[in-house]
Design a protein around this motif. Structure first.
Motif, PDB file in Angstrom:
ATOM      1  N   MET A   1       0.972  -1.244  -0.008  1.00  0.00           N
ATOM      2  CA  MET A   1       0.044   0.132   0.129  1.00  0.00           C
ATOM      3  C   MET A   1       0.957   1.127  -0.170  1.00  0.00           C
ATOM      4  N   LYS A   2       0.533   1.975  -0.704  1.00  0.00           N
ATOM      5  CA  LYS A   2       1.333   3.425  -1.017  1.00  0.00           C
ATOM      6  C   LYS A   2       0.963   4.621   0.023  1.00  0.00           C
ATOM      7  N   THR A   3       1.837   5.158   0.435  1.00  0.00           N
ATOM      8  CA  THR A   3       1.308   6.154   1.296  1.00  0.00           C
ATOM      9  C   THR A   3       1.618   7.552   0.980  1.00  0.00           C
ATOM     10  N   ILE A   4       0.659   8.414   1.254  1.00  0.00           N
ATOM     11  CA  ILE A   4       0.691   9.870   0.800  1.00  0.00           C
ATOM     12  C   ILE A   4       0.405  10.851   2.052  1.00  0.00           C
ATOM     13  N   ALA A   5       1.471  11.757   2.121  1.00  0.00           N
ATOM     14  CA  ALA A   5       1.458  12.463   3.369  1.00  0.00           C
ATOM     15  C   ALA A   5       0.829  14.012   2.842  1.00  0.00           C
ATOM     16  N   ILE A   6       0.205  14.650   3.443  1.00  0.00           N
ATOM     17  CA  ILE A   6      -0.253  16.029   2.910  1.00  0.00           C
ATOM     18  C   ILE A   6      -0.363  16.932   4.040  1.00  0.00           C
ATOM     19  N   THR A   7       0.244  18.135   3.487  1.00  0.00           N
ATOM     20  CA  THR A   7       0.112  19.296   4.312  1.00  0.00           C
ATOM     21  C   THR A   7      -1.177  20.066   3.741  1.00  0.00           C
ATOM     22  N   GLY A   8      -1.810  20.856   4.568  1.00  0.00           N
ATOM     23  CA  GLY A   8      -3.003  21.709   4.273  1.00  0.00           C
ATOM     24  C   GLY A   8      -4.208  20.438   4.011  1.00  0.00           C
ATOM     25  N   ALA A   9      -4.146  19.373   4.794  1.00  0.00           N
ATOM     26  CA  ALA A   9      -5.129  18.453   4.443  1.00  0.00           C
ATOM     27  C   ALA A   9      -6.652  18.694   4.755  1.00  0.00           C
ATOM     28  N   SER A  10      -6.534  19.736   5.634  1.00  0.00           N
ATOM     29  CA  SER A  10      -8.078  20.056   6.193  1.00  0.00           C
ATOM     30  C   SER A  10      -8.776  20.927   5.275  1.00  0.00           C
ATOM     31  N   VAL A  13      -9.233  21.405  -1.310  1.00  0.00           N
ATOM     32  CA  VAL A  13      -8.726  20.441  -2.042  1.00  0.00           C
ATOM     33  C   VAL A  13      -7.706  19.344  -1.076  1.00  0.00           C
ATOM     34  N   GLY A  14      -7.668  19.765   0.124  1.00  0.00           N
ATOM     35  CA  GLY A  14      -6.866  18.636   0.888  1.00  0.00           C
ATOM     36  C   GLY A  14      -7.988  17.376   1.368  1.00  0.00           C
ATOM     37  N   THR A  15      -9.148  17.894   1.467  1.00  0.00           N
ATOM     38  CA  THR A  15     -10.091  16.782   2.018  1.00  0.00           C
ATOM     39  C   THR A  15     -10.607  16.214   0.882  1.00  0.00           C
ATOM     40  N   SER A  16     -10.730  16.761  -0.288  1.00  0.00           N
ATOM     41  CA  SER A  16     -10.856  16.212  -1.498  1.00  0.00           C
ATOM     42  C   SER A  16      -9.948  14.825  -1.961  1.00  0.00           C
ATOM     43  N   LEU A  17      -8.623  15.349  -1.805  1.00  0.00           N
ATOM     44  CA  LEU A  17      -7.587  14.454  -2.233  1.00  0.00           C
ATOM     45  C   LEU A  17      -7.695  13.332  -0.975  1.00  0.00           C
ATOM     46  N   THR A  18      -7.886  13.501   0.190  1.00  0.00           N
ATOM     47  CA  THR A  18      -7.940  12.620   1.135  1.00  0.00           C
ATOM     48  C   THR A  18      -8.979  11.591   0.746  1.00  0.00           C
ATOM     49  N   LYS A  19     -10.050  11.893   0.634  1.00  0.00           N
ATOM     50  CA  LYS A  19     -11.115  10.863   0.230  1.00  0.00           C
ATOM     51  C   LYS A  19     -10.783  10.272  -0.996  1.00  0.00           C
ATOM     52  N   PHE A  20     -10.325  11.135  -1.941  1.00  0.00           N
ATOM     53  CA  PHE A  20     -10.345  10.119  -3.442  1.00  0.00           C
ATOM     54  C   PHE A  20      -9.274   9.167  -3.393  1.00  0.00           C
ATOM     55  N   PHE A  21      -7.935   9.569  -2.751  1.00  0.00           N
ATOM     56  CA  PHE A  21      -6.890   8.583  -2.665  1.00  0.00           C
ATOM     57  C   PHE A  21      -7.308   7.437  -1.727  1.00  0.00           C
ATOM     58  N   SER A  22      -7.886   7.746  -0.585  1.00  0.00           N
ATOM     59  CA  SER A  22      -8.314   6.815   0.450  1.00  0.00           C
ATOM     60  C   SER A  22      -9.222   5.644  -0.268  1.00  0.00           C
ATOM     61  N   ASN A  23     -10.242   6.165  -1.300  1.00  0.00           N
ATOM     62  CA  ASN A  23     -11.031   5.076  -1.786  1.00  0.00           C
ATOM     63  C   ASN A  23     -10.339   4.207  -2.972  1.00  0.00           C
ATOM     64  N   LEU A  24      -8.894   4.816  -3.373  1.00  0.00           N
ATOM     65  CA  LEU A  24      -8.269   4.158  -4.176  1.00  0.00           C
ATOM     66  C   LEU A  24      -7.030   3.084  -3.612  1.00  0.00           C
ATOM     67  N   GLY A  25      -7.297   3.068  -2.167  1.00  0.00           N
ATOM     68  CA  GLY A  25      -6.319   2.127  -1.699  1.00  0.00           C
ATOM     69  C   GLY A  25      -5.138   2.886  -0.922  1.00  0.00           C
ATOM     70  N   TYR A  26      -4.930   3.998  -1.148  1.00  0.00           N
ATOM     71  CA  TYR A  26      -3.611   4.587  -0.396  1.00  0.00           C
ATOM     72  C   TYR A  26      -3.918   5.096   0.958  1.00  0.00           C
TER      73      TYR A  26
END
Length: 283
Positions: A1-10, A13-26
């Motif tokens: 499983m690949k890991t993505i670390a995000i600054t500005g996650a809240s 765009v950050g919340t959208s990316l978190t949901k999007f990549f979580s659904n892809l298994g990251y």
């Protein structure tokens, strides 16, 4: 499983990316301020990370007092500097850093691809310094990609949410004469651009805008048509100057930008025009 670390996650765009990549298994790790401000914790976090997405930065659409301009600068440059220093200090480095910038880096004299000419004002200089800082993480193990955002349009936040209220009451209109360029991107295309660059291991500078830039008037007409509301009340530029001071330039001095590099790499935009974008988001 690949890991993505995000600054500005809240943020939007950050919340959208978190949901999007979580659904892809990251696996997603939000880099909080506590982690950012603790050198050891930041290094430990990045040691277990494949990709770093750097989104941190105070909201650009605000009143630009001298103190707020310092906040705009420090929230971007200092955060990026901490990320870069941590990457350069650890042995097990992330493979890719995707850092953010904005189309405000360009002048507003013509339509720009990624090698377009820069302006010489506060926003452009901020973006230039931001990008220079991010590229310091580039080494034989870590690639760096810079995403120059246009205005990100989505249902759940960002600029569109703020625009919709006056339009719904029939109070929407152009800013000034509406002739200023408006470069935008649908949130869905933005998320897929991140996926495309990550999965294909691309680097360098990318304009994250729809293939067809419009004007403020084009945006206004698309909103009016989709919402079935009149668009006859222009917002005088001097009113925005009173509210935002120098920050009004984000709204009144738009840049015309095209995503040449993504198109050359055969990335497929789902929403190519402002009409398609607004129809999807507001119908």
């Amino acid at each position: 499983m690949k890991t993505i670390a995000i600054t500005g996650a809240s943020g939007f765009v950050g919340t959208s990316l978190t949901k999007f990549f979580s659904n892809l298994g990251y696996r997603i790790i939000p880099i909080s301020r506590d982690i950012l401000n603790n050198e050891n914790r930041l290094e430990e976090t990045l040691k277990t990370t494949d990709i770093v997405i750097n989104l941190a930065g105070a909201n650009i659409i605000n009143r630009w007092t001298e103190s707020y301009k310092k906040l705009l600068y420090s929230s971007r440059i200092d955060t990026t500097k901490k990320i870069v220093n941590a990457i350069n200090s650890i042995d097990s480095k992330p493979k890719l850093l995707i850092s953010t910038s904005a189309v405000g880096i360009y002048d507003n004299k013509t339509t720009h691809s990624e090698n377009g000419s820069f302006s010489n004002d506060f926003l452009s200089n901020l973006c230039q310094d931001w990008e220079k800082e991010a590229f310091k993480a580039q080494n034989e193990n870590t690639k760096v990609a810079i995403f120059r955002f246009g205005i990100v349009l989505g249902k759940d936040g960002g600029a569109l949410q703020k625009m919709l209220t006056p339009f719904k009451f029939g109070l929407g209109g152009t800013i000034g004469d509406g002739s200023q360029a408006f470069s935008y991107i649908h949130i869905e295309d933005l998320l897929n651009a991140y996926k495309f660059v990550i999965e294909n291991n691309h680097d360098g500078v990318f304009n994250l805008t729809a293939p067809t830039p419009t004007t403020n008037k084009g945006l206004t007409l698309a909103l009016g048509k989709t919402l079935k509301r009149p668009t006859i009340l222009p917002v005088p530029q001097f009113v925005l100057n009173l509210i935002f001071s120098e920050g009004a330039r984000v709204l009144t001095d738009g840049q015309s930008v095209v995503p040449k590099k993504l198109l050359d790499l055969n990335f497929n935009f789902k929403y190519k025009t402002i009409e398609e974008t607004i129809e999807n988001l507001c119908k």
